[in-house]
Design an enzyme around this catalytic site. Structure first.
Site, PDB file in Angstrom:
ATOM      1  N   ASP A  62      15.397   8.519   5.012  1.00 25.08           N
ATOM      2  CA  ASP A  62      14.069   8.470   4.400  1.00 25.08           C
ATOM      3  C   ASP A  62      14.134   8.063   2.937  1.00 25.08           C
ATOM      4  O   ASP A  62      13.272   7.330   2.451  1.00 25.08           O
ATOM      5  CB  ASP A  62      13.413   9.853   4.488  1.00 25.08           C
ATOM      6  CG  ASP A  62      12.313   9.894   5.523  1.00 25.08           C
ATOM      7  OD1 ASP A  62      12.015   8.849   6.119  1.00 25.08           O
ATOM      8  OD2 ASP A  62      11.745  10.980   5.738  1.00 25.08           O
ATOM      9  N   HIS A  89      -0.009 -39.573  21.874  1.00 24.08           N
ATOM     10  CA  HIS A  89       1.356 -39.184  21.531  1.00 24.08           C
ATOM     11  C   HIS A  89       2.332 -40.292  21.925  1.00 24.08           C
ATOM     12  O   HIS A  89       3.218 -40.675  21.143  1.00 24.08           O
ATOM     13  CB  HIS A  89       1.748 -37.889  22.263  1.00 24.08           C
ATOM     14  CG  HIS A  89       1.222 -36.637  21.646  1.00 24.08           C
ATOM     15  ND1 HIS A  89      -0.114 -36.381  21.508  1.00 24.08           N
ATOM     16  CD2 HIS A  89       1.875 -35.551  21.122  1.00 24.08           C
ATOM     17  CE1 HIS A  89      -0.282 -35.198  20.938  1.00 24.08           C
ATOM     18  NE2 HIS A  89       0.914 -34.670  20.692  1.00 24.08           N
ATOM     19  N   ASN A 149      -3.541   6.099   6.329  1.00 22.01           N
ATOM     20  CA  ASN A 149      -4.254   6.844   7.367  1.00 22.01           C
ATOM     21  C   ASN A 149      -4.882   5.890   8.383  1.00 22.01           C
ATOM     22  O   ASN A 149      -4.659   4.682   8.345  1.00 22.01           O
ATOM     23  CB  ASN A 149      -5.299   7.771   6.735  1.00 22.01           C
ATOM     24  CG  ASN A 149      -6.369   6.992   5.963  1.00 22.01           C
ATOM     25  OD1 ASN A 149      -6.562   5.787   6.163  1.00 22.01           O
ATOM     26  ND2 ASN A 149      -7.066   7.674   5.080  1.00 22.01           N
ATOM     27  N   HIS A 162       5.168  16.574   8.473  1.00 25.57           N
ATOM     28  CA  HIS A 162       4.474  15.397   7.952  1.00 25.57           C
ATOM     29  C   HIS A 162       2.981  15.443   8.252  1.00 25.57           C
ATOM     30  O   HIS A 162       2.144  15.147   7.404  1.00 25.57           O
ATOM     31  CB  HIS A 162       5.047  14.122   8.580  1.00 25.57           C
ATOM     32  CG  HIS A 162       6.103  13.462   7.767  1.00 25.57           C
ATOM     33  ND1 HIS A 162       5.893  13.025   6.481  1.00 25.57           N
ATOM     34  CD2 HIS A 162       7.383  13.142   8.065  1.00 25.57           C
ATOM     35  CE1 HIS A 162       7.004  12.471   6.029  1.00 25.57           C
ATOM     36  NE2 HIS A 162       7.922  12.540   6.960  1.00 25.57           N
ATOM     37  N   GLN A 180     -10.819  -0.164   1.614  1.00 26.65           N
ATOM     38  CA  GLN A 180     -11.268  -1.028   0.517  1.00 26.65           C
ATOM     39  C   GLN A 180     -10.093  -1.659  -0.221  1.00 26.65           C
ATOM     40  O   GLN A 180     -10.181  -2.809  -0.675  1.00 26.65           O
ATOM     41  CB  GLN A 180     -12.169  -0.251  -0.456  1.00 26.65           C
ATOM     42  CG  GLN A 180     -11.509   0.915  -1.184  1.00 26.65           C
ATOM     43  CD  GLN A 180     -11.625   2.221  -0.434  1.00 26.65           C
ATOM     44  OE1 GLN A 180     -11.791   2.226   0.785  1.00 26.65           O
ATOM     45  NE2 GLN A 180     -11.531   3.330  -1.151  1.00 26.65           N
ATOM     46  N   TYR A 203       0.856  -1.188   0.000  1.00 25.30           N
ATOM     47  CA  TYR A 203       0.000   0.000   0.000  1.00 25.30           C
ATOM     48  C   TYR A 203       0.891   1.237   0.000  1.00 25.30           C
ATOM     49  O   TYR A 203       1.735   1.399   0.882  1.00 25.30           O
ATOM     50  CB  TYR A 203      -0.908   0.020   1.227  1.00 25.30           C
ATOM     51  CG  TYR A 203      -1.924   1.139   1.188  1.00 25.30           C
ATOM     52  CD1 TYR A 203      -3.212   0.914   0.711  1.00 25.30           C
ATOM     53  CD2 TYR A 203      -1.592   2.427   1.598  1.00 25.30           C
ATOM     54  CE1 TYR A 203      -4.146   1.937   0.655  1.00 25.30           C
ATOM     55  CE2 TYR A 203      -2.513   3.458   1.539  1.00 25.30           C
ATOM     56  CZ  TYR A 203      -3.787   3.208   1.074  1.00 25.30           C
ATOM     57  OH  TYR A 203      -4.706   4.230   1.002  1.00 25.30           O
ATOM     58  N   GLU A 259      10.725   6.327  16.685  1.00 16.76           N
ATOM     59  CA  GLU A 259      10.857   5.832  15.313  1.00 16.76           C
ATOM     60  C   GLU A 259      12.219   6.242  14.743  1.00 16.76           C
ATOM     61  O   GLU A 259      12.968   5.414  14.239  1.00 16.76           O
ATOM     62  CB  GLU A 259       9.726   6.409  14.466  1.00 16.76           C
ATOM     63  CG  GLU A 259       9.788   6.027  12.995  1.00 16.76           C
ATOM     64  CD  GLU A 259       8.756   6.758  12.163  1.00 16.76           C
ATOM     65  OE1 GLU A 259       8.467   6.291  11.050  1.00 16.76           O
ATOM     66  OE2 GLU A 259       8.241   7.812  12.611  1.00 16.76           O
ATOM     67  N   HIS A 260      12.522   7.527  14.800  1.00 11.95           N
ATOM     68  CA  HIS A 260      13.806   8.062  14.337  1.00 11.95           C
ATOM     69  C   HIS A 260      14.554   8.681  15.511  1.00 11.95           C
ATOM     70  O   HIS A 260      13.975   9.450  16.274  1.00 11.95           O
ATOM     71  CB  HIS A 260      13.612   9.163  13.287  1.00 11.95           C
ATOM     72  CG  HIS A 260      12.751   8.777  12.125  1.00 11.95           C
ATOM     73  ND1 HIS A 260      11.417   9.120  12.038  1.00 11.95           N
ATOM     74  CD2 HIS A 260      13.037   8.078  10.994  1.00 11.95           C
ATOM     75  CE1 HIS A 260      10.916   8.660  10.904  1.00 11.95           C
ATOM     76  NE2 HIS A 260      11.870   8.017  10.260  1.00 11.95           N
ATOM     77  N   GLN A 307      10.123  16.398  10.546  1.00 14.64           N
ATOM     78  CA  GLN A 307       9.072  15.442  10.894  1.00 14.64           C
ATOM     79  C   GLN A 307       7.767  16.142  11.238  1.00 14.64           C
ATOM     80  O   GLN A 307       6.683  15.626  10.959  1.00 14.64           O
ATOM     81  CB  GLN A 307       9.523  14.574  12.063  1.00 14.64           C
ATOM     82  CG  GLN A 307      10.714  13.706  11.743  1.00 14.64           C
ATOM     83  CD  GLN A 307      10.513  12.898  10.470  1.00 14.64           C
ATOM     84  OE1 GLN A 307       9.661  12.023  10.411  1.00 14.64           O
ATOM     85  NE2 GLN A 307      11.295  13.194   9.448  1.00 14.64           N
TER      86      GLN A 307
END
Length: 427
Positions: free
Chosen positions: A355, A414, A208, A256, A185, A123, A321-322, A253
């Protein structure tokens, strides 16, 4: 930008909660998924018209659209994409794992068989923005792993077209199955298939809140990479750092998303005050000023610790994250960092280098999940099977112990599975 002193007790409250969406959003996503499962392409077309405001009869990108993308893309940008591909591929090839086997003296052979996934769906966010870097970062590790079928979905613009950069990036990697669809979807179509798209085994890529919730819903029927939250950066610096550079990195950042987090951690109050003023100054000229201001206001902060040791403890609590380390000797601090998705060492390694271009993946854990998870990598597109081959002598030696273990757990069948072979051997 607000400044706070930080102590051990206060660090415990720093962890950011994960946005799991509202109940209404979750119900909407479940409804969309069920509709796509039941009605396939018709449902996808309907939601594309509703959410993207465009009628798409045939979502598959045509050969002519690829050709037009190459024509419209600046030749310099094509070379940039190709160089980035080379860097990213080189890095990810080092992550590739192979099958392995070993033998014991009693004739037992054990091992691990590594196999690529059959298919993956990527995606790529789209619509009003274009992210060719997302194509590279999601597709290249899958290709290196050996995934045979890779499908890409991305929302169309209001004109029904896709970004030339996205199309060229995909074409340079040999990806031809690109579909103009987005949102929950598109995730449902990848997970369960439609008349147009065959279902895939794994779905990767950011989106999103509706994309994130859809990935959460389909997980278990297919694999996913992670539930990505808003972008985050933490800059750890001492008095040797340049304030204007720190401010620029924080804002890289903040622009964003209004939900993005930008945090500066230091042991110098003087540096903290200078950086705060510099952030406010640079905000004035940013094209995405409104977004960045909201991010800085709601999710931005400067934490001042008494020592660098306490500053590092703050970073590990945040598990960003960073993480940029801009100190006199950043390499000396690396061993103390336990939790971060990507770590950028020194003033010449700002976050945008990673990035787009350096090679490591930019699909990174957010919301503090770097405490237990890793960047997207080649092994995410590989699976492992355990291999067990016992010789007769090894079986005879250990059969009694294995049967006893089975009965310890109350599993008589077993034990009998073992003893059936013992009896045949003894005849």
């Amino acid at each position: 930008m607000k400044i706070k002193t930080i102590s051990g007790a206060e660090r415990l409250s720093l962890k950011r909660s994960i946005d799991a969406g509202t109940e209404e959003q979750r119900k909407t996503v479940r409804s969309i998924i069920e509709d796509v499962k039941a009605n396939g392409d018709q449902a996808v077309r309907s939601y594309t018209a509703k959410f993207d405001c465009i009628e798409i009869d045939s979502p598959l990108v045509t050969k002519e659209e690829f050709e037009e993308a190459y024509t419209s893309l600046d030749s310099r940008l094509l070379q940039v994409i190709r160089q980035a591909i080379e860097n990213i591929r080189e890095y990810h090839e080092r992550q590739l794992q192979s099958s392995w086997f070993y033998h014991r003296k009693d004739g037992t052979m054990l091992g691990q068989k590594v196999t690529a996934l059959d298919s993956a769906g990527v995606y790529v966010p789209g619509g009003t923005a274009a992210y060719p870097s997302s194509v590279l970062m999601n597709v290249i590790p899958a290709l290196v792993a050996g995934v045979e079928r890779i499908v890409l979905v991305t929302p169309p613009g209001k004109d029904g077209l896709l970004s030339p950069g996205v199309l060229v990036a995909a074409a340079e990697l040999g990806i031809k199955d690109i579909y103009k669809m987005g949102g929950a979807q598109a995730i449902a179509a990848l997970a369960y298939g439609t008349e147009t798209i065959e279902p895939v085994d794994k779905i990767t890529g950011p989106g999103n809140i509706y994309v994130a919730l859809a990935k959460r819903e389909v997980f278990g029927d297919v694999d996913i990479d992670m539930i990505a939250g808003p972008s985050e950066i933490v800059v750890l610096a001492d008095e040797t750092a340049i304030p204007s550079e720190i401010a620029a990195d924080l804002l890289s950042q903040a622009e964003h998303d209004k939900l993005s987090s930008c945090v500066f951690v230091t042991d110098s109050m003087a540096l903290a005050e200078t950086v705060s003023a510099e952030v406010n100054k640079q905000l004035e000229t940013l094209p995405r000023r409104e977004i960045a201001e909201a991010s800085v206001r709601d999710y931005g902060c400067i934490y001042v610790a008494e020592t660098m040791v306490e500053a590092i403890e703050t970073v590990n609590t945040l598990a960003p994250e960073h993480l940029e380390i801009i100190t006199q000797s950043p390499e000396a601090l690396l061993g103390s960092i336990k939790h971060a998705g990507a770590i950028f060492l020194g003033r010449y390694s700002p976050e945008p280098v990673g990035d787009y271009f350096a090679g490591p993946n930019h699909v990174l854990p957010t919301n503090g999940t770097a405490r237990f998870s890793s960047p997207l990598n080649v092994t995410d597109f590989q699976k492992k099977s355990s291999i067990i081959s016992y010789s007769q002598s090894a079986f005879e030696e250990h059969a009694e112990s294995i049967a006893a273990f089975a009965r310890l757990e109350g599993l008589e069948a077993h034990a009998r599975s073992i003893e059936a072979r013992e009896r045949r051997i003894s005849k």
